[in-house]
Write a protein that holds these residues in place. Structure first.
Motif, PDB file in Angstrom:
ATOM      1  N   ILE A 137       0.840  -1.201   0.000  1.00 36.90           N
ATOM      2  CA  ILE A 137       0.000   0.000   0.000  1.00 36.90           C
ATOM      3  C   ILE A 137       0.877   1.254   0.000  1.00 36.90           C
ATOM      4  N   TYR A 138       1.965   1.230   0.767  1.00 37.07           N
ATOM      5  CA  TYR A 138       2.867   2.377   0.808  1.00 37.07           C
ATOM      6  C   TYR A 138       3.451   2.680  -0.568  1.00 37.07           C
ATOM      7  N   LEU A 139       3.642   1.651  -1.378  1.00 33.19           N
ATOM      8  CA  LEU A 139       4.147   1.875  -2.734  1.00 33.19           C
ATOM      9  C   LEU A 139       3.248   2.843  -3.503  1.00 33.19           C
ATOM     10  N   LEU A 140       1.957   2.760  -3.242  1.00 32.11           N
ATOM     11  CA  LEU A 140       0.995   3.613  -3.947  1.00 32.11           C
ATOM     12  C   LEU A 140       1.196   5.092  -3.657  1.00 32.11           C
ATOM     13  N   GLN A 141       1.794   5.406  -2.521  1.00 33.84           N
ATOM     14  CA  GLN A 141       2.024   6.807  -2.165  1.00 33.84           C
ATOM     15  C   GLN A 141       2.954   7.500  -3.157  1.00 33.84           C
ATOM     16  N   TYR A 142       3.783   6.727  -3.829  1.00 35.25           N
ATOM     17  CA  TYR A 142       4.759   7.304  -4.751  1.00 35.25           C
ATOM     18  C   TYR A 142       4.225   7.468  -6.169  1.00 35.25           C
ATOM     19  N   VAL A 143       3.070   6.916  -6.452  1.00 31.75           N
ATOM     20  CA  VAL A 143       2.529   6.953  -7.817  1.00 31.75           C
ATOM     21  C   VAL A 143       2.211   8.370  -8.284  1.00 31.75           C
ATOM     22  N   PRO A 144       1.443   9.164  -7.540  1.00 31.55           N
ATOM     23  CA  PRO A 144       1.093  10.495  -8.057  1.00 31.55           C
ATOM     24  C   PRO A 144       2.307  11.384  -8.334  1.00 31.55           C
ATOM     25  N   ALA A 145       3.223  11.459  -7.389  1.00 37.55           N
ATOM     26  CA  ALA A 145       4.392  12.314  -7.583  1.00 37.55           C
ATOM     27  C   ALA A 145       5.248  11.812  -8.738  1.00 37.55           C
ATOM     28  N   THR A 146       5.419  10.499  -8.832  1.00 38.62           N
ATOM     29  CA  THR A 146       6.232   9.941  -9.915  1.00 38.62           C
ATOM     30  C   THR A 146       5.597  10.252 -11.268  1.00 38.62           C
ATOM     31  N   PHE A 147       4.292  10.090 -11.355  1.00 41.74           N
ATOM     32  CA  PHE A 147       3.600  10.401 -12.611  1.00 41.74           C
ATOM     33  C   PHE A 147       3.803  11.873 -12.988  1.00 41.74           C
ATOM     34  N   VAL A 148       3.607  12.762 -12.020  1.00 41.41           N
ATOM     35  CA  VAL A 148       3.737  14.198 -12.289  1.00 41.41           C
ATOM     36  C   VAL A 148       5.175  14.541 -12.680  1.00 41.41           C
ATOM     37  N   LEU A 149       6.152  13.962 -11.994  1.00 44.07           N
ATOM     38  CA  LEU A 149       7.549  14.232 -12.320  1.00 44.07           C
ATOM     39  C   LEU A 149       7.898  13.730 -13.727  1.00 44.07           C
ATOM     40  N   CYS A 150       7.390  12.565 -14.101  1.00 48.53           N
ATOM     41  CA  CYS A 150       7.601  12.049 -15.466  1.00 48.53           C
ATOM     42  C   CYS A 150       6.943  12.968 -16.493  1.00 48.53           C
ATOM     43  N   ARG A 151       5.738  13.354 -16.218  1.00 46.02           N
ATOM     44  CA  ARG A 151       4.990  14.224 -17.145  1.00 46.02           C
ATOM     45  C   ARG A 151       5.693  15.573 -17.310  1.00 46.02           C
ATOM     46  N   LEU A 152       6.170  16.105 -16.208  1.00 46.37           N
ATOM     47  CA  LEU A 152       6.880  17.379 -16.250  1.00 46.37           C
ATOM     48  C   LEU A 152       8.158  17.258 -17.083  1.00 46.37           C
ATOM     49  N   TYR A 153       8.878  16.169 -16.898  1.00 47.00           N
ATOM     50  CA  TYR A 153      10.084  15.933 -17.694  1.00 47.00           C
ATOM     51  C   TYR A 153       9.741  15.816 -19.174  1.00 47.00           C
TER      52      TYR A 153
END
Length: 124
Positions: free
Chosen positions: A81-97
């Motif tokens: 479940i804790y892994l899911l905490q990293y999904v939104p930020a990772t997605f946004v950081l990828c999109r921003l890149y």
């Protein structure tokens, strides 16, 4: 009982022990290293072949990177479940890149996220 991501708990403890060192590590070094590894190298390489797989693989690897030691030393089903905490930020950081075309945009955002997090930890 409040359950907290073990990575966050350890960072919070380190912030209380030595705020200045953690500020430099979290706000300067970690964003540069992690963004170059995950967005620049991993996402950038995979995206040339598949945009969807670039997001999926980068999100999975970034999340596991932050929790992998706990899967080995202190396994709990909650880690999934804790892994899911990293999904939104990772997605946004990828999109921003992807949208900016430069690694510096996600580095700056990652630094700001970490800055807010360590100041919040200092207040706890």
């Amino acid at each position: 009982e409040l359950v907290i991501n073990p990575n966050s708990a350890n960072i919070n403890a380190l912030v209380r022990q030595n705020f200045n060192v953690m500020a430099v590590m979290s706000v300067i070094f970690a964003p540069i290293v992690e963004e170059c590894m995950f967005r620049g190298a991993l996402f950038g390489t995979i995206r040339k072949k598949s945009r969807v797989w670039a997001y999926v693989v980068t999100i999975v690897f970034f999340a596991f990177y932050h929790l992998h030691a706990y899967f080995i030393t202190d396994y709990s089903w909650q880690l999934w479940i804790y892994l899911l905490q990293y999904v939104p930020a990772t997605f946004v950081l990828c999109r921003l890149y992807e949208k900016s075309g430069t690694i510096w945009c996600p580095i700056v955002l990652h630094a700001l996220i970490n800055l807010v997090a360590i100041y919040a930890a200092k207040l706890l």
